[in-house]
Design a protein around this motif. Structure first.
Motif, short mmCIF file in Angstrom:
data_model
loop_
_atom_site.label_atom_id
_atom_site.label_comp_id
_atom_site.label_asym_id
_atom_site.label_seq_id
_atom_site.Cartn_x
_atom_site.Cartn_y
_atom_site.Cartn_z
N VAL A 106 0.84 -1.20 0.00
CA VAL A 106 0.00 0.00 0.00
C VAL A 106 0.88 1.25 0.00
N MET A 107 1.95 1.23 0.78
CA MET A 107 2.90 2.35 0.77
C MET A 107 3.42 2.60 -0.64
N ALA A 108 3.81 1.51 -1.28
CA ALA A 108 4.38 1.63 -2.62
C ALA A 108 3.37 2.20 -3.59
N VAL A 109 2.13 1.73 -3.52
CA VAL A 109 1.09 2.20 -4.43
C VAL A 109 0.83 3.68 -4.20
N ALA A 110 0.66 4.05 -2.91
CA ALA A 110 0.36 5.45 -2.60
C ALA A 110 1.51 6.36 -3.03
N GLY A 111 2.73 5.93 -2.71
CA GLY A 111 3.90 6.74 -3.08
C GLY A 111 4.00 6.89 -4.59
N ALA A 112 3.73 5.81 -5.30
CA ALA A 112 3.83 5.84 -6.76
C ALA A 112 2.82 6.81 -7.35
N LEU A 113 1.57 6.72 -6.85
CA LEU A 113 0.52 7.60 -7.38
C LEU A 113 0.87 9.07 -7.11
N CYS A 121 3.80 10.44 -6.64
CA CYS A 121 4.91 10.90 -7.49
C CYS A 121 4.47 11.09 -8.93
N LEU A 122 3.57 10.23 -9.39
CA LEU A 122 3.07 10.35 -10.76
C LEU A 122 2.37 11.69 -10.94
N ILE A 123 1.61 12.09 -9.95
CA ILE A 123 0.90 13.37 -10.04
C ILE A 123 1.88 14.53 -9.91
N VAL A 124 2.78 14.41 -8.94
CA VAL A 124 3.70 15.52 -8.67
C VAL A 124 4.65 15.76 -9.83
N ALA A 168 1.80 -0.97 -8.05
CA ALA A 168 2.72 0.15 -7.90
C ALA A 168 3.59 0.30 -9.14
N GLN A 169 4.04 -0.83 -9.65
CA GLN A 169 4.89 -0.75 -10.85
C GLN A 169 4.08 -0.38 -12.07
N LEU A 170 2.83 -0.77 -12.06
CA LEU A 170 1.95 -0.39 -13.16
C LEU A 170 1.84 1.13 -13.19
N ILE A 171 1.69 1.74 -12.02
CA ILE A 171 1.55 3.19 -11.94
C ILE A 171 2.84 3.88 -12.41
N THR A 172 3.97 3.34 -11.98
CA THR A 172 5.24 3.97 -12.37
C THR A 172 5.74 3.43 -13.70
N GLU A 173 4.98 2.56 -14.30
CA GLU A 173 5.36 1.88 -15.54
C GLU A 173 6.74 1.25 -15.43
#
Lengths: 329, 326, 505
Positions: free
Chosen positions: A77-84, A86-89, A142-147
């Motif tokens: 969950v940490m990884a997913v939240a962090g990834a999302l 960062c993707l926005i930022v 998480a990796q999906l979000i960060t590709e």
């Protein structure tokens, strides 16, 4: 004196103090804290700052464990939240972008927590199995979000969450302190804490006393999701990047360890927020100590293994009966 | 009486096979999708490659099957695999002969499992937390040995790594043969020995098993020993595959092993499942990777998401099967 | 039946646990070829005696002889090898294995170290056939009814050691047809010369199947009787006894008859399959309704339906004249119904919480987590009830685990009293507690009813029920068989008659 010795925070606190004192041998200036440019510096401050994400995750884990459950998915969950976030930022490095990112990330973490809670309290899966699903899938998510890339952000406001200072204090520590205070108030100023302990201590009796344990358990997993989400923001902000594989890796184990050190039984029931915070600080202090003494950092795992086993043995009624020959309390 | 019982009984016998049949159907569908969509997928070598690339995971999952059948769990397997590669590499570099090094690591793996089993049984601590400590311990020991990778130059490893065994026009590696042997032995032990049946009995109802006079303690310690041993064998196979020992090897392998066992139809609550199912589970995991590779535009992280999704579906399926138990 | 030499003889058996004497000088003998019923209420010592017989407990006094040889069993295995096997109510088999495996696991026929399933199935088929059980030995156990599973357990026990067979409440979850099947098997085994100990709460079954009865009460032997020579009425009396009460301080019949004319709670045809047959019941404010009946007669089951702890599958429940669907305990609590459960430890106390927390738990649950009972109010309420109920130690911060049984019971009573219920269901509130606490609780019931509370009072002690209740509901074999006004004409004898025969005297 025996009263002090028997207090359940005595041993974890003593261990923490001994560990910190032990550092003086290697680092004479270990306890020195100074103010540079209006910011606090020093080894102790570092320990506080670095332990902030762990404290948050362990806080949620404390409540989950108090209900007799476990949440293995916190790292994911940490990884997913962090990834999302960062993707926005990465596209909106300004303050508004960062705020949006925080809201989005925490909301997503809440949804993931609700999902876990749903599986445990409504579907009725064993917590270890229910959260295992998200533990596996979350890393992929998480990796999906960060590709699959490591997203590096260049946003001072975002970095501030993990590495900034507010009124001379590290901002991460302030966040952690606020969440700890909030949780302590929420559980101890309302009846929440007692009801959680009741459900964890004796689910059948709790039901017959009219407690809606289903909602309670669901809520606790949701809270853990949120706490993990905030921890994910901190961890990624601290290094200004999100790596779907590395963020929050093994944190579920450290969090469980912190909870157990803090005196909350894995069987559920009574929990101690202060104990958990001390446990988390102890773990971070151990990591820091190992690091400063030059021993390979990862060998802390050895110590942690020993600590887990010793604490569990002491908690085990069978061990007390067979080896210590005392009647369990 | 028979007439009343017969239909129920048949339903029950079928129910026992529902999870594994589900896996089989899934496998056929996935394979079909592969063949229809991708050129060259029908090549049997593709299937064999799955086993070549996952032989170590298969062995580890077989050990995990024993543990899960008793209703337990072993989170330490990945770390024990890594520790095996590290110890093996160190011993070989110290000049140990290959057979001695191999025996040493096998004994070490079994011993670690045995110790965890003893703590679980005698002190009645949850398997999850004991093997979690074992996971920390083994991983920590890796770093005590070395923080970086150690390459293995022993000739036996080189030849084993390059050796190919022909099966008709196709080839497999010695590792696949070893994994196959482990599978066969495990299947026989579970199906036809007193130890194996006791494993099922404990998973069905540990208290009953004890009152029936079965060696519950012995068996419970035994399954963790087997899991440790299988992890060590898996570690050896991985060291053949990688030609190195590395403290970073096999991180998260426990999850893959658990996933393979569950997708293979073994109940996480214990008492029902087959080694053959675990083989199918590994095949499903391998096929996911293969399809993603063939697809080209799907990235590797989809593997994890698919595995998570499958775990979810199979856990729900198990729940439905168990819930109807009277 | 000719008098044979007993195969098993237990003499002067004594067993003490810390603070309790579970058995004191109990004799028990068992002849081959007989079914011997072991009878007694809660705490009579039946289960202790059986655990001694099966080697779970060792004995403090006395001697056991099996076939004339003195024996001391150190565990179930050893007892089994010596020829004593037990089949428990909760069937101790593995549901995931086949019938044949369940019979032979641990003793499988093997060839070259491998189990021969073919030989095992053949042996199982033969054994089951000899017992007249017609099922496929290869089928999965879980697919069979409880009755069949019970019989498979018997087959296993008989095959291991065919001398003494103990059946511990084998019929409690069977329907009539299944009981008949089981009894057929038991009779067959008796013909084959097995000595069978039969423990049950169903009186009819005792008379149907047993040759001899041994009655225990409060850890002592009441006597051994031939079934044919002991009337049901006498059996009930011997089980319940006429206890000389130390509680005479409560004035007999001080029951104010200020009954509210409109009923508080009405149950019409409420029942649950397998738990209790549909019953009808009316409770008024200010009324104490006592439930009388033997252990296992459906007392708790009835109470649990009224509280919504279990869901009824028939009938209608009305509170204040309005129909109510009980979705769970909360539905009942919202209508001011409280339930003190029978089992303090598993269904009542949260053992690691304090006296204060345990007391406010139900009130707090009713208010929801967000509206905590203010600490001052908590302290006042708790202090009031600690004082009123004389809970000792009087420190609300004591962890409830460390209290004595009687004080724990008072804590649970306080938990419900502070919710200010209109109907209080008390399920065995005086069981296993000291005499002083018992008197306290009885006095409380009288005064609560005087204050207009309705009380449903469940107790295994007839005297207690008689002393406190306005109305007595008699249960037998999971059904309500009678409801009587507690007038002067009603006494322990007449109630015992009703329990024994199911007919109002």
């Amino acid at each position: 004196m025996t009263g002090v010795l028997k207090h359940r925070l005595f041993w974890p606190s003593a261990a923490l103090i001994v560990l910190l004192l032990g550092n003086l041998i290697f680092t004479p200036h270990f306890f020195s804290i100074e103010i540079r440019n209006g910011q606090l510096y020093g080894s102790l401050i570092d320990i506080l700052r670095l332990s902030a994400p762990l404290i948050l995750v362990a806080l949620g884990m404390t409540l989950v464990i108090a209900t007799g459950g476990i949440d293995l998915s916190v790292g994911s969950v940490m990884a997913v939240a962090g990834a999302l976030a960062c993707l926005i930022v990465v596209d909106n490095p300004g303050l508004s972008g960062v705020l949006l990112a925080c809201v989005a990330a925490v909301t997503l973490a809440l949804v993931l927590g609700l999902w876990n809670g749903f599986l445990v309290s409504v579907v009725g899966l064993q917590p270890i199995i229910a959260t295992l699903i998200l533990m596996v899938a979350g890393r992929g998510l998480a990796q999906l979000i960060t590709e699959g890339q490591i997203i590096t952000v260049n946003s001072p406001p975002y970095r501030f969450i993990g590495a900034g200072y507010l009124l001379t204090f590290p901002f991460a520590v302030i966040i952690a302190a606020v969440v700890v205070a909030f949780t302590a108030l929420l559980t101890r100023r309302t009846a929440l804490g007692m009801l959680v302990e009741s459900v964890g201590g004796n689910p059948r009796a709790s039901r017959l006393s009219g407690i809606h344990s289903r909602r309670l358990i669901w809520g606790v997993y949701a809270f853990t999701g949120v706490a993990a989400g905030i921890a994910g923001l901190m961890a990624t902000a601290n290094v200004s990047s999100a790596d779907g594989n590395a963020v929050g890796s093994l944190i579920e184990l450290n969090a469980i360890l912190a909870v157990v050190i803090g005196g909350t039984s894995l069987a559920g029931g009574r929990f101690s927020i202060a104990g958990t915070v001390i446990g988390a600080l102890l773990i971070q202090a151990l990591d820091t100590t190992i690091y400063t003494t030059g021993v390979p950092a990862q060998t802390t795992q050895l110590f942690k293994a020993v600590v887990v086993i010793v604490i569990c043995l002491i908690q085990s009624p069978a061990f007390r009966r067979k080896v210590l020959r005392t009647v369990p309390a | 009486m028979t007439s009343v019982l017969a239909p129920r009984r048949r339903a029950w016998t079928i129910r026992k096979y529902v999870p594994i049949l589900g896996t089989l159907v899934l496998l056929v569908i996935m394979y079909g999708i592969g063949i229809v969509n991708y050129e060259g997928f029908y090549n049997t070598q593709i299937l064999l490659n799955i086993f070549i690339d996952n032989s170590f995971l298969l062995v580890v999952a077989v050990g995990m099957t024993f543990v899960i059948l008793t209703g337990g769990i072993d989170l330490s397997v990945g770390s024990v695999v890594a520790l095996t590669t590290m110890v093996c590499a160190t011993l070989l570099n110290d000049g140990w002969p290959a057979p001695a090094a191999m025996i040493a690591v096998l004994v070490m793996g079994a011993l670690l499992g045995f110790l965890m089993g003893c703590v679980i049984h005698f002190f009645e601590i949850q398997p999850f937390i004991v093997t979690l400590a074992g996971m920390f311990l083994a991983r920590g020991l890796c770093y005590v040995i070395s923080t970086s990778s150690i390459s293995i130059d022993a000739p036996f490893w080189k030849t084993t790594a390059q050796e190919r065994i022909g099966v008709g026009t196709f080839t497999i590696t010695p590792s696949v043969v070893i994994a196959g042997l482990v599978v066969v032995i495990a299947a026989v032990v579970l199906a036809w020995t007193r130890f194996g049946r006791t494993v099922y009995a404990i998973g069905g109802n540990a208290n009953s098993a004890m009152l029936m006079g079965l060696g519950v303690g012995r068996t419970r310690i035994g399954v963790y020993t087997i899991s440790g041993l299988c992890s060590a064998i898996g570690g050896l196979l991985l060291s053949f595959y990688m030609s190195s020992g590395d403290p970073l090897h096999a991180i998260g392998m426990e999850l893959d092993a658990i996933a393979a066992v569950v997708i293979g139809g073994t109940l996480l609550t214990g008492g029902s499942g087959y080694v053959l199912g675990t083989v199918l589970g590994i095949t499903v995991l391998g096929l996911i990777q293969t399809i993603i590779t063939f697809q080209g535009n799907l990235s590797s992280w989809w593997t994890r998401i698919f595995i998570g999704g499958l775990l979810f579906v199979f856990v729900l399926l198990q729940r439905a099967v168990v819930r109807r138990t009277p | 039946m000719a008098e044979t030499t007993p195969i098993l003889e237990m003499r002067g058996i004594g067993k003490r646990f810390p603070g309790v004497t579970a058995l004191d000088g109990v004799d028990f003998r068992l002849h081959p070829g007989e079914v011997h019923a072991l009878m007694g209420e809660n705490g009579a010592g039946k289960s202790t005696l059986i655990k001694i017989l099966t080697g779970v407990y060792d004995i403090d006094d006395g001697a056991i002889e099996l076939d004339g040889e003195p024996v001391l069993f150190s565990g179930p295995q050893q007892a089994q090898h010596a020829g004593v096997s037990t089949v428990y109510q909760e069937i101790n088999l593995c549901p995931n294995l086949s019938v044949a495996e369940n019979i032979y696991i641990g003793r499988e026929p093997r060839r070259f170290g491998m189990i021969s399933f073919r030989a095992m199935r053949a042996k199982a088929a033969e054994l089951l056939g000899s017992l007249g059980i017609d099922i496929d030995p290869g089928s999965v156990l879980a697919g069979h009814s409880i009755a069949v599973q019970q019989m498979v357990a018997i087959a296993r026990a008989v095959d291991i050691s065919a001398r003494v067979l103990i059946l511990d409440e084998p019929t409690s979850s069977l329907d009539a047809g299944e009981v008949a099947q089981l009894f057929r098997v038991i009779r067959d085994l008796r013909e084959q010369g097995l000595a069978i100990v039969f423990v049950t709460h169903f009186l009819d079954q005792v008379y149907e199947i047993s040759d001899r009865i041994t009655v225990l009460r409060n850890g002592r032997l009441v006597g051994e009787f031939r079934t044919a020579e002991l009337s049901q009425r006498d059996l009930v009396e011997k089980m319940i006894g006429k206890e000389l009460s130390a509680l005479e301080s409560i004035e007999e019949q001080a029951k104010p008859q200020l009954r509210d004319p409109s009923p508080l709670l009405v149950a019409e045809g409420v029942g649950r399959t397998g738990a209790i047959a549909p019953f009808s019941l009316t409770i008024h404010a200010g009324e104490v309704v006592g439930l009388a009946g033997l252990l296992g007669s459906g007392r708790s089951e009835l109470a649990r339906l009224l509280f919504g702890a279990d869901k009824a599958d028939s009938g209608e429940l009305r509170v204040d004249g309005r129909p109510v669907t009980m979705r769970g305990p909360r539905s009942a609590m919202e209508r001011d119904i409280a339930y003190l459960s029978e089992n303090r430890r598993t269904e009542g106390l949260i053992e690691e919480l304090t006296v204060r927390e345990n007391i406010i738990l139900a009130l707090q649950a009713n208010r929801g987590w967000a509206r905590p009972v203010p600490r001052r109010q908590q302290d006042e309420l708790v202090a009031k009830y600690v004082e009123a109920l004389r809970i000792r130690p009087a420190d609300p911060q004591t962890v409830v685990r460390n209290l004595s049984g009687g004080n724990q019971q008072k804590v649970l009573l306080a938990r419900w009293l502070i919710t200010e219920p209109r109907l209080l269901i008390l399920d065995e509130p005086t069981r296993g507690i000291d005499v002083g606490a018992k008197a306290d609780i009885q006095r409380l019931v009288v005064s609560l009813a005087g204050d207009g509370l309705a009380v449903l009072f469940i107790s295994a002690e007839l005297e207690e029920v008689l002393r406190l209740s306005h109305t007595i509901v008699v249960l037998r074999d999971r059904a309500v068989v009678a409801q009587v006004e507690n007038t002067d004409a009603v006494d322990a004898n007449s109630i015992m008659n009703t329990i024994a025969t199911g007919v109002t005297a």
